[in-house]
Design an enzyme around this catalytic site. Structure first.
Site, PDB file in Angstrom:
ATOM      1  N   HIS A 180       0.906  -0.988   0.006  1.00  0.00           N
ATOM      2  CA  HIS A 180      -0.035  -0.013  -0.071  1.00  0.00           C
ATOM      3  C   HIS A 180       0.751   1.342  -0.048  1.00  0.00           C
ATOM      4  CE1 HIS A 180      -3.146   2.746   1.263  1.00  0.00           C
ATOM      5  NE2 HIS A 180      -3.874   1.836   0.755  1.00  0.00           N
ATOM      6  N   ASP A 182      -8.130  -5.381  -0.112  1.00  0.00           N
ATOM      7  CA  ASP A 182      -8.470  -6.161  -0.977  1.00  0.00           C
ATOM      8  C   ASP A 182      -8.154  -7.659  -1.084  1.00  0.00           C
ATOM      9  OD1 ASP A 182      -7.757  -3.427  -3.068  1.00  0.00           O
ATOM     10  OD2 ASP A 182      -9.377  -3.998  -2.738  1.00  0.00           O
TER      11      ASP A 182
HETATM   12  C1  SDX Z   1      -6.311   0.343  -2.906  1.00  0.00           C
HETATM   13  O1  SDX Z   1      -4.313   4.585  -1.925  1.00  0.00           O
HETATM   14  C2  SDX Z   1      -5.479   3.903  -1.227  1.00  0.00           C
HETATM   15  O2  SDX Z   1      -5.803   4.413  -0.178  1.00  0.00           O
HETATM   16  C3  SDX Z   1      -5.869   3.003  -2.322  1.00  0.00           C
HETATM   17  C4  SDX Z   1      -7.047   2.078  -1.477  1.00  0.00           C
HETATM   18  C5  SDX Z   1      -8.120   3.046  -1.230  1.00  0.00           C
HETATM   19  O3  SDX Z   1      -8.981   2.466  -0.213  1.00  0.00           O
HETATM   20  O4  SDX Z   1      -8.400   3.693  -1.829  1.00  0.00           O
HETATM   21  O5  SDX Z   1      -6.487   1.504  -0.232  1.00  0.00           O
HETATM   22  C6  SDX Z   1      -7.486   0.729  -2.219  1.00  0.00           C
HETATM   23  O6  SDX Z   1      -5.855   0.525  -4.102  1.00  0.00           O
HETATM   24  C7  SDX Z   1      -5.385  -0.752  -2.138  1.00  0.00           C
HETATM   25  C8  SDX Z   1      -4.124  -1.507  -3.019  1.00  0.00           C
HETATM   26  C9  SDX Z   1      -4.723  -2.388  -3.841  1.00  0.00           C
HETATM   27  N1  SDX Z   1      -3.561  -2.731  -4.952  1.00  0.00           N
HETATM   28  C10 SDX Z   1      -2.963  -3.902  -5.030  1.00  0.00           C
HETATM   29  O7  SDX Z   1      -3.195  -4.919  -3.886  1.00  0.00           O
HETATM   30  C11 SDX Z   1      -2.028  -4.123  -6.039  1.00  0.00           C
HETATM   31  C12 SDX Z   1      -0.728  -4.787  -5.444  1.00  0.00           C
HETATM   32  N2  SDX Z   1      -0.185  -3.785  -4.708  1.00  0.00           N
HETATM   33  C13 SDX Z   1       1.020  -2.998  -5.448  1.00  0.00           C
HETATM   34  O8  SDX Z   1       0.636  -2.574  -6.900  1.00  0.00           O
HETATM   35  C14 SDX Z   1       1.585  -1.850  -4.677  1.00  0.00           C
HETATM   36  O9  SDX Z   1       1.496  -2.253  -3.315  1.00  0.00           O
HETATM   37  C15 SDX Z   1       0.519  -0.357  -4.575  1.00  0.00           C
HETATM   38  C16 SDX Z   1       0.241   0.168  -6.034  1.00  0.00           C
HETATM   39  C17 SDX Z   1      -0.652  -0.661  -3.905  1.00  0.00           C
HETATM   40  C18 SDX Z   1       1.492   0.536  -3.872  1.00  0.00           C
HETATM   41  O10 SDX Z   1       2.458   0.772  -4.852  1.00  0.00           O
HETATM   42  P1  SDX Z   1       3.700   1.977  -4.592  1.00  0.00           P
HETATM   43  O11 SDX Z   1       3.031   2.696  -3.108  1.00  0.00           O
HETATM   44  O12 SDX Z   1       3.783   2.769  -5.600  1.00  0.00           O
HETATM   45  O13 SDX Z   1       4.612   1.187  -4.070  1.00  0.00           O
HETATM   46  P2  SDX Z   1       6.014   0.902  -5.006  1.00  0.00           P
HETATM   47  O14 SDX Z   1       5.389   0.245  -6.330  1.00  0.00           O
HETATM   48  O15 SDX Z   1       6.945   2.009  -4.950  1.00  0.00           O
HETATM   49  O16 SDX Z   1       6.465  -0.517  -4.123  1.00  0.00           O
HETATM   50  C19 SDX Z   1       7.547  -0.328  -3.089  1.00  0.00           C
HETATM   51  C20 SDX Z   1       8.372  -1.536  -3.487  1.00  0.00           C
HETATM   52  C21 SDX Z   1       8.788  -1.800  -4.907  1.00  0.00           C
HETATM   53  O17 SDX Z   1       9.978  -2.315  -4.920  1.00  0.00           O
HETATM   54  P3  SDX Z   1      11.270  -1.624  -5.168  1.00  0.00           P
HETATM   55  O18 SDX Z   1      11.049  -0.899  -6.414  1.00  0.00           O
HETATM   56  O19 SDX Z   1      11.550  -0.671  -4.000  1.00  0.00           O
HETATM   57  O20 SDX Z   1      12.470  -2.622  -5.125  1.00  0.00           O
HETATM   58  O21 SDX Z   1       7.579  -2.640  -3.071  1.00  0.00           O
HETATM   59  C22 SDX Z   1       7.434  -3.525  -4.103  1.00  0.00           C
HETATM   60  C23 SDX Z   1       7.606  -2.489  -5.412  1.00  0.00           C
HETATM   61  O22 SDX Z   1       8.282  -3.761  -6.441  1.00  0.00           O
HETATM   62  N3  SDX Z   1       6.094  -4.062  -4.042  1.00  0.00           N
HETATM   63  C24 SDX Z   1       5.591  -5.091  -4.151  1.00  0.00           C
HETATM   64  C25 SDX Z   1       4.022  -5.067  -4.096  1.00  0.00           C
HETATM   65  N4  SDX Z   1       3.767  -3.916  -3.722  1.00  0.00           N
HETATM   66  C26 SDX Z   1       4.924  -3.056  -3.880  1.00  0.00           C
HETATM   67  N5  SDX Z   1       6.287  -6.408  -4.691  1.00  0.00           N
HETATM   68  C27 SDX Z   1       5.355  -7.375  -4.801  1.00  0.00           C
HETATM   69  N6  SDX Z   1       4.247  -7.604  -4.560  1.00  0.00           N
HETATM   70  C28 SDX Z   1       3.572  -6.227  -4.207  1.00  0.00           C
HETATM   71  N7  SDX Z   1       2.011  -6.314  -3.997  1.00  0.00           N
END
Ligand code: SDX
Length: 433
Positions: free
Chosen positions: A310, A368
């Site tokens: 998140h 989710d």
């Molecule tokens: C919702 O914003 C909100 O409040 C949203 C929400 C709401 O109520 O409105 O809470 C609802 O959207 C919840 C999130 C649902 N999405 C998912 O479950 C999809 C999987 N999650 C990821 O896509 C990700 O965690 C996000 C999009 C939710 C957050 O991404 P960020 O904040 O841009 O973080 P990032 O992509 O920079 O990740 C940080 C690191 C990265 O690695 P590095 O580049 O630092 O090496 O963590 C890794 C990412 O690759 N990472 C993951 C991961 N999520 C982040 N690696 C594996 N699996 C994951 N799910």
């Protein structure tokens, strides 16, 4: 309720020039550096793709502490609201700022109930979609089309019309969502029934058929209502920011909410609940969990563990905890304790939370991760999961939109950029290229 105050300043030094920027604080949470005069004073922009360190507005609706895993609506913790309140009360709280007393609650519930029917001509819109259209595509289309039907509540500068439009959107989303489902399964649309609660009405419009009486289960209705509460609002997430940005141009509320629905559809946002179930089905069994954990950690693999991570929560999403509890209650009630997807999800969560990669990146289950399992158990197809998220989030979107419209400092949102393209160059005639 307090408003922001100047509590200090920060100096930005460039060579011999020092620019002094105010530090503003709200009631709780991080202070902000007010950069509104930065470009005028320094000729520089700030740079923050994804807005990881940017506050886009002042708001008093929802507060999140991502490190502590805290979520509050108007100061009330989500755990308390999910346990003790109901969705109509939470809608009132988000829209008006206070929990309603009995008379206020009864009037609000009555007013919402009496806006649940759709203009009969709107039904024609569904006939234009293929039966296999994704219901989110239908939601974007039909909700946007509301702009063409409710001209008497599109004057955004009239607080009364803003509130009527807000009530209409909250009231009509379950009707439209249920119709999107009915259309996809070729069953007749079911009209709302004014003697049912908001959640009961939605279940009735979705699952009842004219051929027999639909038996409502109090546990299922309560679970549905609680799921709506858990999705109601979440500060300045991507879809809420979309609604605010659309509203900042003066677009009518129906068009703004349609834009929010479109943004929520993405699998990185509200589309994750559908993606979680698809991922669990793809993993199939516990013995393949490690294979997918490895994929999620592989920088060269675009796969991410859906329902994990998140932007704000670097701790357990408090909604996920409530959702997990509701999951067990619903599955027990339905007599499917050994639901394979739930067991797989719990094993996946256990393994991920013990993995150093997830620990150091502070990746925890979000709202989710479990919601899809309950929704599947309640009988919804995965394609409807994000529709339910949009249904519940509509109150948050309209509450944030109203707050923006009432904010005297609000202006059209228009970010700048860091330009990396060509500098000026002369035009070259076609015969010389
Ligand atoms: C919702 O914003 C909100 O409040 C949203 C929400 C709401 O109520 O409105 O809470 C609802 O959207 C919840 C999130 C649902 N999405 C998912 O479950 C999809 C999987 N999650 C990821 O896509 C990700 O965690 C996000 C999009 C939710 C957050 O991404 P960020 O904040 O841009 O973080 P990032 O992509 O920079 O990740 C940080 C690191 C990265 O690695 P590095 O580049 O630092 O090496 O963590 C890794 C990412 O690759 N990472 C993951 C991961 N999520 C982040 N690696 C594996 N699996 C994951 N799910």
């Amino acid at each position: 309720m307090s408003s922001s105050t100047i509590t200090g300043n920060v100096d930005l030094t460039e060579n011999d020039n020092v620019t002094n920027l105010p530090l503003m604080s709200g009631s709780v949470g991080p202070a902000v550096v007010d950069v509104r005069k930065l470009y005028a004073q320094t000729g520089h922009f700030t740079y923050d793709p994804g807005f990881t360190s940017t506050a886009s507005c002042e708001s008093a609706i929802t507060y999140i502490d991502g490190d502590q895993g805290v979520l509050m609506h108007r100061g009330y913790k989500i755990e308390d609201l999910a346990e003790k309140s109901d969705f109509m009360e939470v809608c009132y709280l988000l829209l008006k700022g206070e929990l309603p007393n009995t008379a206020e609650k009864n009037k609000f519930t009555h007013d919402i109930t009496y806006h649940t029917m759709l203009h009969e001509q709107l039904i024609q819109f569904f006939k234009g979609f293929r039966r296999d259209a994704h219901p989110m595509a239908i939601m974007v289309g039909v909700v946007g089309a509301l702009s063409a039907f409710y001209h008497d509540s599109t004057d955004i500068h009239d607080p009364k019309q803003r509130m009527i439009a807000s009530y209409r959107l909250i009231a009509k989303m379950p009707t439209i969502a249920a119709m999107a489902y009915k259309y996809s399964v070729g069953q007749p649309f079911i009209y709302p029934s004014n003697d049912l609660s908001y959640a009961e009405n939605f279940l009735h419009m979705t699952f009842s058929v004219p051929a027999e009486n639909y038996k409502l289960s109090p546990t299922i209705s309560r679970a549905m209502d609680r799921i709506f509460i858990l999705h109601a609002d979440h500060e300045q997430n991507a879809s809420t920011s979309t609604v605010r940005l659309a509203g900042s141009s003066g677009a009518n509320p129906f068009a703004c909410i349609a834009a929010g629905i479109a943004c929520l559809w993405g699998p990185a946002h509200g589309g994750a609940n559908e993606a979680v179930l698809n991922m669990l089905h793809e993993i199939g069994s516990v013995d393949r969990v490690q294979e997918f954990i490895a994929k999620a950690k592989d920088k060269d693999d675009p796969f991410r563990l859906m329902g994990f991570g998140h932007r704000v929560y670097k701790n357990y999403d408090p909604r996920a905890k409530v959702m997990q509890k509701a999951c067990h209650e619903v599955l027990d009630e339905l007599g499917i304790k050994d639901e394979p997807m739930l067991k797989l999800a719990m094993e996946l969560e256990k393994i991920a939370l013990e993995d150093p990669y997830f620990k150091e990146k502070k990746l925890f289950p979000n709202v989710d991760f479990y919601s899809g399992i309950i929704l599947q158990a309640l009988g919804f197809p995965t394609s409807m999961f994000t529709v339910l998220f949009a249904l519940a989030r509509t109150v948050g979107w309209v509450a944030q939109w109203n707050e923006m419209m009432e904010d005297p400092s609000q202006k059209i949102g228009r970010p700048r950029q860091l330009y990396t393209g060509y500098d000026h160059r002369d035009y070259v005639d076609l015969d010389k290229r």
